[in-house]
Write a protein that holds these residues in place. Structure first.
Motif, PDB file in Angstrom:
ATOM      1  N   LYS A   1      51.129 -52.756  -7.216  1.00 30.38           N
ATOM      2  CA  LYS A   1      50.329 -51.695  -7.818  1.00 30.38           C
ATOM      3  C   LYS A   1      49.443 -51.133  -6.715  1.00 30.38           C
ATOM      4  N   TRP A   2      49.334 -49.816  -6.645  1.00 26.26           N
ATOM      5  CA  TRP A   2      48.473 -49.216  -5.633  1.00 26.26           C
ATOM      6  C   TRP A   2      47.048 -49.712  -5.829  1.00 26.26           C
TER       7      TRP A   2
ATOM      8  N   THR B   1      58.313 -48.428 -13.809  1.00 27.17           N
ATOM      9  CA  THR B   1      57.281 -47.970 -12.869  1.00 27.17           C
ATOM     10  C   THR B   1      57.863 -47.635 -11.493  1.00 27.17           C
ATOM     11  N   HIS B   2      59.028 -48.203 -11.176  1.00 25.68           N
ATOM     12  CA  HIS B   2      59.545 -48.009  -9.823  1.00 25.68           C
ATOM     13  C   HIS B   2      60.291 -46.706  -9.628  1.00 25.68           C
TER      14      HIS B   2
ATOM     15  N   LYS C   1      58.921 -43.956 -10.666  1.00 27.51           N
ATOM     16  CA  LYS C   1      57.832 -42.984 -10.449  1.00 27.51           C
ATOM     17  C   LYS C   1      57.750 -42.672  -8.968  1.00 27.51           C
TER      18      LYS C   1
ATOM     19  N   THR D   1      55.371 -41.621  -7.253  1.00 30.55           N
ATOM     20  CA  THR D   1      54.131 -42.045  -6.619  1.00 30.55           C
ATOM     21  C   THR D   1      54.074 -43.545  -6.355  1.00 30.55           C
ATOM     22  N   HIS D   2      55.068 -44.301  -6.809  1.00 31.73           N
ATOM     23  CA  HIS D   2      55.008 -45.729  -6.474  1.00 31.73           C
ATOM     24  C   HIS D   2      55.477 -45.975  -5.040  1.00 31.73           C
ATOM     25  N   THR D   3      56.605 -45.405  -4.664  1.00 36.46           N
ATOM     26  CA  THR D   3      57.111 -45.628  -3.299  1.00 36.46           C
ATOM     27  C   THR D   3      57.094 -44.360  -2.453  1.00 36.46           C
TER      28      THR D   3
ATOM     29  N   ARG E   1      52.427 -47.922   2.585  1.00 35.90           N
ATOM     30  CA  ARG E   1      52.586 -47.986   1.129  1.00 35.90           C
ATOM     31  C   ARG E   1      52.860 -49.438   0.694  1.00 35.90           C
TER      32      ARG E   1
ATOM     33  N   THR F   1      50.231 -51.396  -1.779  1.00 35.85           N
ATOM     34  CA  THR F   1      50.664 -51.840  -3.099  1.00 35.85           C
ATOM     35  C   THR F   1      50.780 -53.364  -3.140  1.00 35.85           C
TER      36      THR F   1
ATOM     37  N   ARG G   1      56.112 -55.922  -8.709  1.00 34.35           N
ATOM     38  CA  ARG G   1      55.323 -55.304  -9.776  1.00 34.35           C
ATOM     39  C   ARG G   1      54.306 -56.327 -10.271  1.00 34.35           C
TER      40      ARG G   1
END
Ligand code: HEM
Lengths: 294, 250
Positions: free
Chosen positions: A115-116, B60-61, B63, B65-67, B137, B141, B248
């Motif tokens: 998670k960021w 979520t992966h 998205k 904006t995740h990676t 990134r 994360t 995650r």
């Protein structure tokens, strides 16, 4: 009862939540396709508009001034201006890569993963450390180039006089302080050790000497700064109650690094003119070099 | 529930059938066009390129904006560089007499030569930047945490290989920019205590950037380093799957 040896769970695939999952085709493949297209088109446009540079044919007799490494190495070339070459060019980057690779072995908590900025206070720690890295690096570069003293004088009319001249930049510590003669030639090994000496082998037996002021300026202070300043940053953030876990410490260290690394690269690329003088980007005229002149 | 009565196949249905259910198509792709969940999973599992992916991934992966697709794009740059690099190799001879002229020739006499050279150059810069951003990134994360420790280490190796690939390529045009950048760069390497001068000599095949350096850099650039990078990328991708996909929150 059989006791199984409980090994460390090496790869622990997380429990799968099927209802949270989507199909790779089409969802992910679509995203990948778009990303690839955007990059293909952008790069084609760039390649149409801007040509790759090609200067005159290589000539060992004509030295451009300044000569620069490829841009992603200019951070090291910048570091090189401020300290011992072996340290800046090889030892520090090697140690740093080692530290970087060791990150996951130092911080083993799984909290906040995937998670960021998944842990508390991480945005704060990151922004403050990055700013410290950026500003701190700029200040150090300005000081060591002598621009710091120059600007203090120009803007505030402040001048340290001869007494404080040794604070003008790093070299001044070596040249402007009344170091006693013996400190410039301290014998630390009463024999010649070949791998330490660049002299031709087979010469007269020499002692290994240390020029202490030179060592201080080229290695002592840089080592102290490179170890001390990050440590100071983490210590202060700890005192402030921001850095509580190993993850927090790494956030501070990594963000400070990214800030400093960015500035070193930027200064090396855009602010170093002929003779590696610190200049503004618009004063960066590279001299192509005159044959036979270094 | 009303029972649907089968309608007569439309023209589109027939066309679809002809295109995707014929003998030749099925011999290549096994599945029909991936328009049902079953076919969609089959296409990912049976296609050699797509099967780098799992058939399903966590919501979520996907998205952006995740990676930000940064790892994928680094790999995409590597592929693009391979293609443009091979095209450049057709015309380029790594000898001091020819290298510079060959580059000039590529730019002026080869169809799309200038474009290929530009693409290769800008993609190389893009890859260095993308790999660095990808590392950022992954760090922010927290994706290096267990059980992904080793894949982070593989990543650091890939970062170094990316720098080396770019660095060895920099010399090849044999112009002033190339020559002096490599002179400065290898001088930095040569300053290391004990091993420095030796490793510099080994890298250059001499005391100066010259013909031997050119052939060494060329060999490393077109075969040695890409091979290593490909091996480590294979490990990298394999480990992502083995470690249970992307990280995650627990
Ligand atoms: C040539 C260079 C590289 C390529 C082609 C590459 C490719 C990829 C790809 C495609 C992914 C899947 C997720 C994503 O796209 O972000 C990934 C994940 C990952 N990469 Fe890289 N990578 C490279 C360099 C690096 C570097 C320099 C690091 C770190 C130092 C790194 C560490 C990781 C880790 C730990 C993951 C798992 C991330 C997660 O679970 O969320 N990689 N890489």
């Amino acid at each position: 009862m059989a006791t199984a040896v409980v090994a460390r769970p090496v790869a622990r695939p997380q429990a799968r939540a099927r209802d949270e999952e989507v199909l790779v085709w089409p969802d992910l493949v679509f995203v990948e396709f778009i990303a690839a297209m955007v990059f293909t088109i952008t790069l084609f446009l760039l390649a149409f508009l801007v040509n790759a540079p090609l200067l005159d044919q290589a000539n060992a007799d004509v030295t451009p001034n300044p000569s620069k490494a490829p841009w992603y190495l200019l951070n090291l070339q910048e570091l090189l201006l401020h300290m011992n070459a072996a340290m800046a060019g090889v030892i520090i980057p090697t140690i740093w890569l080692g530290i970087l690779a060791a990150f996951p072995y130092f911080d083993r908590e799984t909290e906040g993963q995937g998670k960021w900025f998944g842990t508390e206070r991480s945005v704060r720690i990151t922004s403050v450390s990055a700013i410290v890295g950026i500003v701190g690096t700029w200040v150090l570069i300005l000081w060591d180039s002598g621009k710091g003293a120059y600007l203090l004088n120009k803007w505030f009319g402040f001048s340290g006089g001869d007494k404080l001249r040794f604070l003008e930049n790093m070299r001044a510590i070596q040249s402007q302080l009344p170091w006693p003669e013996w400190s410039r030639k301290i014998t630390y090994l009463p024999f010649n050790l070949k791998i330490l000496s660049s002299d031709a082998p087979g010469g007269p037996t020499q002692f290994q000497h240390l020029d202490f002021p030179g060592w201080l300026v080229e290695q002592g202070i840089p080592i102290a700064a490179l170890v001390g300043l990050p440590a100071l940053l983490i210590y202060s953030l700890w005192k402030m109650g921001w850095v509580l876990t190993r993850r927090d410490a790494l956030l501070a260290l990594f963000s400070g690094f990214v800030g400093a690394y960015g500035i070193l690269t930027l200064v090396g690329t855009a602010f170093r003119g002929p003779g590696q003088e610190l200049v503004f980007p618009w004063q960066l005229n590279v001299s192509e070099g005159i044959p036979g002149e270094e | 529930m009303a029972v649907e009565s089968p309608t007569k196949p439309t023209f589109a249905d027939k066309l679809y059938d002809k295109m995707f259910h014929n003998y030749v198509w099925k011999s290549i792709f096994r599945t029909g066009y991936p328009n049902t969940p079953r076919n969609q999973m089959l296409v990912v599992a049976t296609n050699v390129f797509l099967h780098l992916h799992p058939t399903r991934i966590h919501r979520t992966h996907v998205k952006i904006t995740h990676t930000y697709c940064l790892g994928g794009l680094s790999f995409f740059m590597f592929l693009g560089l391979t293609v443009t690099g091979i095209l450049l190799m057709f015309y380029y001879v790594p000898s001091v007499d020819r290298a510079y002229l060959d580059i000039q020739n590529i730019q002026t006499n080869v169809q799309f030569g200038q474009l290929m050279r530009n693409m290769h150059r800008w993609m190389a810069h893009a890859m260095v930047i993308l790999v660095f951003l990808h590392m950022m990134r992954v760090f922010y994360t927290g994706a290096y945490k267990p059980p992904r420790e080793f894949n982070w280490v593989v990543g650091v190796i890939l970062l170094v290989l990316t720098f080396l690939l770019s660095f060895t390529g920099y010399l090849l045009p044999w112009d002033q920019l190339a020559f002096w950048a490599i002179t400065v760069g290898t001088n930095i390497a040569g300053s290391a205590p004990v091993l420095g001068p030796k490793s510099r000599f080994w890298l250059l095949g001499g005391l100066q950037v010259g013909p031997d350096a050119l052939i060494r850099f060329y060999t490393l650039h077109v075969i040695g380093l890409p091979l290593l990078a490909a091996i480590f990328m294979a490990i990298h991708f394999w480990r992502i799957r083995r470690d249970g996909g992307l990280a995650r929150p627990l």
